[in-house]
Design an enzyme around this catalytic site. Structure first.
Site, PDB file in Angstrom:
ATOM      1  CE  LYS A 191     -47.008   0.943 -18.433  1.00 58.75           C
ATOM      2  NZ  LYS A 191     -45.890   1.471 -19.023  1.00 58.75           N
ATOM      3  CE  LYS A 242     -43.712   2.141 -16.666  1.00 58.48           C
ATOM      4  NZ  LYS A 242     -43.182   2.774 -17.888  1.00 58.48           N
ATOM      5  NE  ARG A 299     -39.434  -3.007 -20.430  1.00 60.99           N
ATOM      6  CZ  ARG A 299     -39.334  -3.469 -19.157  1.00 60.99           C
ATOM      7  NH1 ARG A 299     -38.705  -4.761 -19.095  1.00 60.99           N
ATOM      8  NH2 ARG A 299     -39.906  -2.893 -18.107  1.00 60.99           N
TER       9      ARG A 299
HETATM   10  C1  PBG Z   1     -41.494   3.319 -21.038  1.00 64.33           C
HETATM   11  C2  PBG Z   1     -42.973   2.479 -21.188  1.00 64.33           C
HETATM   12  C3  PBG Z   1     -43.245   1.452 -21.025  1.00 64.33           C
HETATM   13  C4  PBG Z   1     -44.707   1.122 -21.129  1.00 64.33           C
HETATM   14  C5  PBG Z   1     -45.149   2.503 -21.420  1.00 64.33           C
HETATM   15  N1  PBG Z   1     -43.946   3.313 -21.241  1.00 64.33           N
HETATM   16  C6  PBG Z   1     -42.306   0.142 -20.669  1.00 64.33           C
HETATM   17  C7  PBG Z   1     -41.284   0.060 -19.429  1.00 64.33           C
HETATM   18  O1  PBG Z   1     -41.528   0.874 -18.588  1.00 64.33           O
HETATM   19  O2  PBG Z   1     -40.469  -0.668 -19.731  1.00 64.33           O
HETATM   20  C8  PBG Z   1     -45.304  -0.097 -21.195  1.00 64.33           C
HETATM   21  C9  PBG Z   1     -46.514  -0.100 -21.801  1.00 64.33           C
HETATM   22  C10 PBG Z   1     -47.164  -1.683 -22.103  1.00 64.33           C
HETATM   23  O3  PBG Z   1     -46.373  -2.627 -21.956  1.00 64.33           O
HETATM   24  O4  PBG Z   1     -47.974  -1.708 -22.854  1.00 64.33           O
HETATM   25  N2  PBG Z   1     -41.129   4.201 -20.238  1.00 64.33           N
END
Ligand code: PBG
Length: 337
Positions: A260, A206, A216
């Protein structure tokens, strides 16, 4: 024109690549990748209350739904053959604390949602995100001590969160926090609590991506976030590091791994799938979805074709499953096709 004898095998004009593309039936026959509803996971946002639906401005077509409305959505997903939904909470700001205790409250919004969905639709897969950001008053996925996002103490909190979600009946815990060692600790906590069959999908590779902005907004963590997530999420410049992350998570017991974001990271999906050959998911994240919707709204891109192409490309790169906010749309398009 010279005959075949003077030409190497495969040379034009004896070989014409366009022959196989000349008609729809032939293109269908030779297609290497076929996207189906089975490949889709639908991320949904839930909020407290009854009969509520709040549009997310930066994600046209996406709304936060109260549990009753979410049940209708889950039914629709199931009817379209989508195997699983992934739940994300919009937490009442009054419940956010610096230690994110709401994350492991067995009656928090997510746990209540899991119970309601599994009672009504036991057949649909329910995936719960494991990370503290929706509950943390400073918006980080981990606990903050003197300005540092501390690893080991966060992992303890994540274990409690995962067990609470498993007790509520979730099928999958999906740690998205990127703390070190959390997969092994969560596996052990789940097994000790009697949840050996709960799967773990690790957000293994990630990245610290600007493409998460609209998400967010959706969970209401963006305004709260102080600083960035670069000390725990990966540098977009790296790919070897992704393989190390994935290797560790597999060793610690991940059942599936995730890359991701999706589209800008096709090379990572490919390397992970080829190297480890285990079920690999891709997350077509909020910013990727928002870009498509913005361009489509302006008439610059064909929404339906671009969405299906995007998801097909993620699968072609090696994704066995794709989380996308366009899952319902895509499943309907595939049904009509
Ligand atoms: C939080 C999380 C995030 C996403 C999924 N789980 C955001 C982040 O890490 O700030 C992002 C998903 C998206 O942008 O569609 N842990």
């Amino acid at each position: 024109m010279s005959g075949p004898a003077s030409l190497g095998l495969g040379d034009y004009p004896w070989t014409r690549m366009r022959r196989n593309r000349k008609a729809e039936w032939s293109r269908r026959l030779v297609a290497e990748t076929r996207l189906t509803a089975d490949d889709l996971i639908w991320p949904v946002f839930v909020l407290d209350g009854d009969d509520r639906r709040e549009e997310v401005a930066s994600m046209p077509g996406v709304a936060r739904l109260s549990i009753d409305r979410l049940l209708d959505a889950a039914e629709e997903a199931q009817g379209l053959g989508i195997p699983a939904i992934a739940l994300f909470p919009y937490t009442d700001p009054a419940l956010k604390t610096p230690d994110a205790e709401e994350a492991f409250n067995p009656d928090n919004l997510i746990c209540r949602t899991v119970r309601a969905v599994k009672a009504a639709f036991p057949e649909i897969g329910v995936i719960c995100d494991v990370a503290l950001d929706p509950y943390n008053s400073n918006g980080h996925d981990g606990l903050v001590r003197d300005g540092e996002i501390v690893n080991d103490e966060t992992v303890e909190a994540l274990c409690k969160q995962a067990v609470a979600q498993a007790e509520a009946g979730c099928d999958v815990n999906a740690p998205s926090d990127m703390m070190d060692g959390r997969i092994g600790e969560i596996r052990e906590a789940l097994d000790t609590a009697g949840f050996a069959n709960v799967q773990i999908v690790s957000y293994a590779a990630k990245y610290a991506s600007a493409f998460y902005g609209p998400f967010r907004d959706a969970v209401g963590s963006g305004g709260a976030l102080k600083g960035d997530k670069k000390t725990y999420q990966m540098d977009p410049a790296n790919t070897d590091e992704a393989l190390r992350e994935v290797a560790l998570d597999i060793q610690e017991g991940a059942d599936m791994v995730m890359v991701k974001p999706g589209l800008p990271y096709l090379d990572i999906i490919r390397r992970v799938k080829e190297t480890f050959t285990l079920p690999t998911l891709a997350y077509h994240v909020s910013g990727e979805y928002a870009m498509l919707k913005a361009a489509a709204a302006n008439g610059w891109l064909d929404n339906d074709k671009t969405l299906l192409e995007t998801l097909t490309c993620l699968k072609r790169a090696g994704a066995d499953g794709i989380l996308t906010y366009g899952a319902i749309e895509a499943a309907k398009l595939l049904q009509d096709a």
